[in-house]
Design an enzyme around this catalytic site. Structure first.
Site, PDB file in Angstrom:
ATOM      1  N   ASP A 117      39.852  48.464  44.182  1.00 38.97           N
ATOM      2  CA  ASP A 117      39.161  47.668  43.169  1.00 38.97           C
ATOM      3  C   ASP A 117      39.362  46.170  43.383  1.00 38.97           C
ATOM      4  O   ASP A 117      40.488  45.706  43.510  1.00 38.97           O
ATOM      5  CB  ASP A 117      39.670  48.051  41.776  1.00 38.97           C
ATOM      6  CG  ASP A 117      39.313  49.485  41.442  1.00 38.97           C
ATOM      7  OD1 ASP A 117      38.121  49.745  41.217  1.00 38.97           O
ATOM      8  OD2 ASP A 117      40.220  50.344  41.450  1.00 38.97           O
ATOM      9  N   ASP A 160      34.848  48.489  41.746  1.00 35.85           N
ATOM     10  CA  ASP A 160      34.997  49.168  43.030  1.00 35.85           C
ATOM     11  C   ASP A 160      33.655  49.040  43.721  1.00 35.85           C
ATOM     12  O   ASP A 160      32.663  49.613  43.272  1.00 35.85           O
ATOM     13  CB  ASP A 160      35.365  50.641  42.780  1.00 35.85           C
ATOM     14  CG  ASP A 160      35.518  51.445  44.068  1.00 35.85           C
ATOM     15  OD1 ASP A 160      35.006  51.014  45.121  1.00 35.85           O
ATOM     16  OD2 ASP A 160      36.142  52.518  44.004  1.00 35.85           O
ATOM     17  N   ASP A 213      45.454  60.314  47.673  1.00 36.37           N
ATOM     18  CA  ASP A 213      44.734  59.175  47.068  1.00 36.37           C
ATOM     19  C   ASP A 213      45.542  58.522  45.945  1.00 36.37           C
ATOM     20  O   ASP A 213      44.962  58.002  44.975  1.00 36.37           O
ATOM     21  CB  ASP A 213      43.351  59.588  46.528  1.00 36.37           C
ATOM     22  CG  ASP A 213      42.345  59.849  47.640  1.00 36.37           C
ATOM     23  OD1 ASP A 213      42.720  59.745  48.826  1.00 36.37           O
ATOM     24  OD2 ASP A 213      41.181  60.163  47.316  1.00 36.37           O
ATOM     25  N   HIS A 249      39.226  55.763  49.426  1.00 36.32           N
ATOM     26  CA  HIS A 249      39.425  55.065  48.146  1.00 36.32           C
ATOM     27  C   HIS A 249      40.728  54.273  48.139  1.00 36.32           C
ATOM     28  O   HIS A 249      41.308  54.021  47.090  1.00 36.32           O
ATOM     29  CB  HIS A 249      39.451  56.067  46.994  1.00 36.32           C
ATOM     30  CG  HIS A 249      38.126  56.703  46.710  1.00 36.32           C
ATOM     31  ND1 HIS A 249      37.111  56.050  46.053  1.00 36.32           N
ATOM     32  CD2 HIS A 249      37.640  57.935  47.004  1.00 36.32           C
ATOM     33  CE1 HIS A 249      36.061  56.846  45.935  1.00 36.32           C
ATOM     34  NE2 HIS A 249      36.356  58.009  46.514  1.00 36.32           N
ATOM     35  N   TYR A 283      29.883  61.551  37.804  1.00 40.81           N
ATOM     36  CA  TYR A 283      31.160  61.038  38.288  1.00 40.81           C
ATOM     37  C   TYR A 283      30.959  59.858  39.222  1.00 40.81           C
ATOM     38  O   TYR A 283      30.291  59.953  40.232  1.00 40.81           O
ATOM     39  CB  TYR A 283      31.935  62.121  39.038  1.00 40.81           C
ATOM     40  CG  TYR A 283      33.244  61.613  39.588  1.00 40.81           C
ATOM     41  CD1 TYR A 283      34.235  61.157  38.728  1.00 40.81           C
ATOM     42  CD2 TYR A 283      33.481  61.566  40.953  1.00 40.81           C
ATOM     43  CE1 TYR A 283      35.441  60.675  39.218  1.00 40.81           C
ATOM     44  CE2 TYR A 283      34.686  61.095  41.458  1.00 40.81           C
ATOM     45  CZ  TYR A 283      35.664  60.652  40.586  1.00 40.81           C
ATOM     46  OH  TYR A 283      36.852  60.177  41.078  1.00 40.81           O
ATOM     47  N   LYS A 335      37.154  56.965  38.508  1.00 40.23           N
ATOM     48  CA  LYS A 335      37.775  56.659  37.214  1.00 40.23           C
ATOM     49  C   LYS A 335      37.537  55.193  36.890  1.00 40.23           C
ATOM     50  O   LYS A 335      37.235  54.395  37.781  1.00 40.23           O
ATOM     51  CB  LYS A 335      39.276  56.921  37.293  1.00 40.23           C
ATOM     52  CG  LYS A 335      39.664  58.371  37.030  1.00 40.23           C
ATOM     53  CD  LYS A 335      39.772  58.697  35.556  1.00 40.23           C
ATOM     54  CE  LYS A 335      40.197  60.148  35.375  1.00 40.23           C
ATOM     55  NZ  LYS A 335      39.597  60.781  34.195  1.00 40.23           N
ATOM     56  N   SER A 361      57.359  32.880  23.298  1.00 47.01           N
ATOM     57  CA  SER A 361      57.064  32.077  22.105  1.00 47.01           C
ATOM     58  C   SER A 361      56.171  32.797  21.092  1.00 47.01           C
ATOM     59  O   SER A 361      55.043  32.379  20.833  1.00 47.01           O
ATOM     60  CB  SER A 361      56.402  30.755  22.487  1.00 47.01           C
ATOM     61  OG  SER A 361      57.148  30.111  23.466  1.00 47.01           O
ATOM     62  N   TYR A 394      33.459  53.057  51.915  1.00 48.67           N
ATOM     63  CA  TYR A 394      33.223  54.277  51.149  1.00 48.67           C
ATOM     64  C   TYR A 394      32.782  53.975  49.716  1.00 48.67           C
ATOM     65  O   TYR A 394      33.465  53.260  48.984  1.00 48.67           O
ATOM     66  CB  TYR A 394      34.459  55.185  51.140  1.00 48.67           C
ATOM     67  CG  TYR A 394      34.031  56.550  50.675  1.00 48.67           C
ATOM     68  CD1 TYR A 394      33.229  57.339  51.488  1.00 48.67           C
ATOM     69  CD2 TYR A 394      34.327  56.995  49.398  1.00 48.67           C
ATOM     70  CE1 TYR A 394      32.752  58.555  51.047  1.00 48.67           C
ATOM     71  CE2 TYR A 394      33.863  58.211  48.951  1.00 48.67           C
ATOM     72  CZ  TYR A 394      33.078  58.983  49.782  1.00 48.67           C
ATOM     73  OH  TYR A 394      32.597  60.176  49.341  1.00 48.67           O
ATOM     74  N   ASP A 407      39.250  52.462  36.581  1.00 46.86           N
ATOM     75  CA  ASP A 407      40.516  51.798  36.853  1.00 46.86           C
ATOM     76  C   ASP A 407      40.632  50.503  36.039  1.00 46.86           C
ATOM     77  O   ASP A 407      39.824  49.599  36.208  1.00 46.86           O
ATOM     78  CB  ASP A 407      40.610  51.535  38.355  1.00 46.86           C
ATOM     79  CG  ASP A 407      40.451  52.839  39.134  1.00 46.86           C
ATOM     80  OD1 ASP A 407      41.048  53.837  38.725  1.00 46.86           O
ATOM     81  OD2 ASP A 407      39.716  52.838  40.136  1.00 46.86           O
TER      82      ASP A 407
HETATM   83  P1  13P Z   1      38.514  55.499  42.536  1.00 46.64           P
HETATM   84  O1  13P Z   1      38.191  55.746  41.080  1.00 46.64           O
HETATM   85  O2  13P Z   1      39.648  54.527  42.697  1.00 46.64           O
HETATM   86  O3  13P Z   1      37.285  55.084  43.312  1.00 46.64           O
HETATM   87  O4  13P Z   1      39.052  56.865  43.151  1.00 46.64           O
HETATM   88  C1  13P Z   1      38.201  57.961  43.122  1.00 46.64           C
HETATM   89  C2  13P Z   1      38.730  59.190  43.770  1.00 46.64           C
HETATM   90  O5  13P Z   1      38.013  60.155  43.762  1.00 46.64           O
HETATM   91  C3  13P Z   1      40.066  59.223  44.371  1.00 46.64           C
HETATM   92  O6  13P Z   1      40.355  60.477  44.931  1.00 46.64           O
HETATM   93  P1  13P Z   2      60.967  32.572  24.003  1.00 49.98           P
HETATM   94  O1  13P Z   2      61.847  32.260  22.843  1.00 49.98           O
HETATM   95  O2  13P Z   2      60.210  31.363  24.488  1.00 49.98           O
HETATM   96  O3  13P Z   2      60.046  33.729  23.761  1.00 49.98           O
HETATM   97  O4  13P Z   2      61.945  33.001  25.272  1.00 49.98           O
HETATM   98  C1  13P Z   2      62.903  34.003  25.120  1.00 49.98           C
HETATM   99  C2  13P Z   2      63.526  34.357  26.421  1.00 49.98           C
HETATM  100  O5  13P Z   2      64.303  33.638  26.994  1.00 49.98           O
HETATM  101  C3  13P Z   2      63.113  35.668  27.025  1.00 49.98           C
HETATM  102  O6  13P Z   2      64.063  36.340  27.716  1.00 49.98           O
HETATM  103 MG    MG Z   3      36.787  54.208  44.986  1.00 50.11          MG
HETATM  104 MG    MG Z   4      39.721  52.486  42.193  1.00 49.79          MG
END
Ligand code: 13P
Ligand code: 13P
Ligand code: MG
Ligand code: MG
Length: 361
Positions: free
Chosen positions: A53, A12, A285, A19, A227, A230, A241, A90, A232
């Site tokens: 982010d 971020d 947010d 945010h 602080y 978070k 496969s 911000y 993120d």
């Molecule tokens: P971010 O961690 O995405 O920056 O968000 C922080 C926040 O305080 C949101 O209210």
């Molecule tokens: P795989 O056998 O390659 O994992 O594919 C299975 C499939 O078709 C998923 O839905």
């Molecule tokens: Mg932020």
């Molecule tokens: Mg964030």
């Protein structure tokens, strides 16, 4: 051909507005720097964002924890921070905890998830990116993808998956890790995964040690001691496969689970799966969001992305998340909407307590 490394690094570096999102000039600048400075270093790259982010998705042949790759990401974020400061976005530079690069971007603020592997004849993978939550948010979906036969039928009917997977779990407080072998140790695993504020799945491996999934588990607030939003998180999952089918990797998000984060990093809310276009958390947010970009790797090139949650089959999950959000919001400052006191990212408790201490009898 040498092994390929997929590195996802996110930070971020300034929100637009508040945010909510990332300014287009930052995305442009990140593309410019990776294009210019990534020559001879990267096989391919994609720049995207979820909420506020910026996510750098990069492929290269330098292995994990490579100083050149980490420095490239660091310089990209620094360069974007200049623009963020000019636009007075911000929290410009919010996730860059240091002035100088130390050789590894881990511990410097940005979140990192990377894995090195031999590219298979077909290599489908999904990069999950979340905003307004923390690394433990992946615990429940990873458990479902790699250990729950009610989610992943491949565990039952695919001979290449039937033996199960190994989970590497990090104690984010003590910074120690432990590996659980599943299904044998499922119940032990769940003792820890259920406490997602402290324990986070760092990686999942096949029984033979092939990397299947890796997440970012940085806890910036613990590093910074204050602080700074978070942590993120991002998550990479290899599919098909011997690994979960693409649909098995997406399925856990069809039923939004509650995660910590949202407003001021201090509330529980539903993790809503959204398209890249819908990744602009604005209500209180939030609510917390997750996007999923699908790629096919071809000789190290990222063929894609496919915006996996744009699909109509996730409309109902979004609807349900919004209903959950309505319900929780009515609780206002009360738990369990607001996080418990010891998990809140900020609190006025000490000041209020100090002011009132003489009135307690
Ligand atoms: P971010 O961690 O995405 O920056 O968000 C922080 C926040 O305080 C949101 O209210
Ligand atoms: P795989 O056998 O390659 O994992 O594919 C299975 C499939 O078709 C998923 O839905
Ligand atoms: Mg932020
Ligand atoms: Mg964030």
């Amino acid at each position: 051909m040498s092994k390929i490394t997929l590195t996802v690094i996110k930070a971020d570096i300034g929100g637009y507005v508040g945010h909510c999102s990332v300014h287009p000039e930052l995305i442009e600048e990140a593309n410019r720097v990776l294009e210019e400075n990534g020559k001879g270093l990267l096989e391919d790259y994609v720049v995207t964002h979820v909420g506020d982010d910026v996510n750098l998705i990069m492929t290269h042949r330098k292995g994990v924890d490579n100083p050149e790759i980490h420095k490239l990401a660091w310089d990209t974020f620094l360069s974007c921070t200049q623009i963020a400061k000019r636009l007075k976005l911000y929290g410009a530079g919010q996730d860059l905890l240091s002035d100088s690069f130390s050789g590894n971007i881990k511990g410097m603020g940005p979140g990192v998830a990377e894995m090195e592997f031999e590219e298979r004849p077909s290599e489908p993978l999904i990069v999950f990116m979340a905003d307004k939550t923390e690394p433990g948010a992946w615990n429940l979906p990873l458990y479902k993808m790699f250990a729950d036969p009610f989610n992943t039928i491949g565990l039952v009917i695919d001979p290449k998956m039937h033996q199960g997977f190994k989970f590497e779990v990090l104690d984010t407080m003590e910074n120690k890790k432990i590996v659980f072998s599943c299904p044998e140790e499922l119940y032990d695993l769940l003792v820890f995964l259920g406490a997602s504020n402290r324990y986070a799945v760092k990686a999942v491996y096949s029984k033979s040690g092939e990397p299947a999934a890796v997440s970012s588990t940085q806890r910036m607030n613990l590093m910074a001691g204050r602080y700074v939003g978070k942590d993120d998180p991002v998550l990479v999952v290899r599919c098909q496969s011997g690994f979960p089918a693409v649909g098995e990797a997406l399925e856990p998000f069809a039923n939004p689970h509650l995660v910590a984060g949202w407003m001021r990093g201090s509330h529980f809310g539903p993790l809503m799966p959204v398209s890249c276009k819908g990744a602009t958390p604005s209500r209180f947010d939030g609510p917390p969001r997750v996007t999923a970009l699908g790629f096919q790797l071809a000789g190290g090139k990222l063929v894609g992305p496919q915006d996996m949650f744009a699909d109509v089959s996730f409309d109902r999950a979004r609807q349900k998340a919004l209903e959950m959000a309505d319900y929780l919001r009515q609780l206002g400052p009360f738990e369990p909407h607001r996080l418990p006191l010891d998990e809140m990212e900020y609190t006025t408790l000490p000041q209020v307590m100090e002011k009132l201490k003489d009135r307690f009898e």
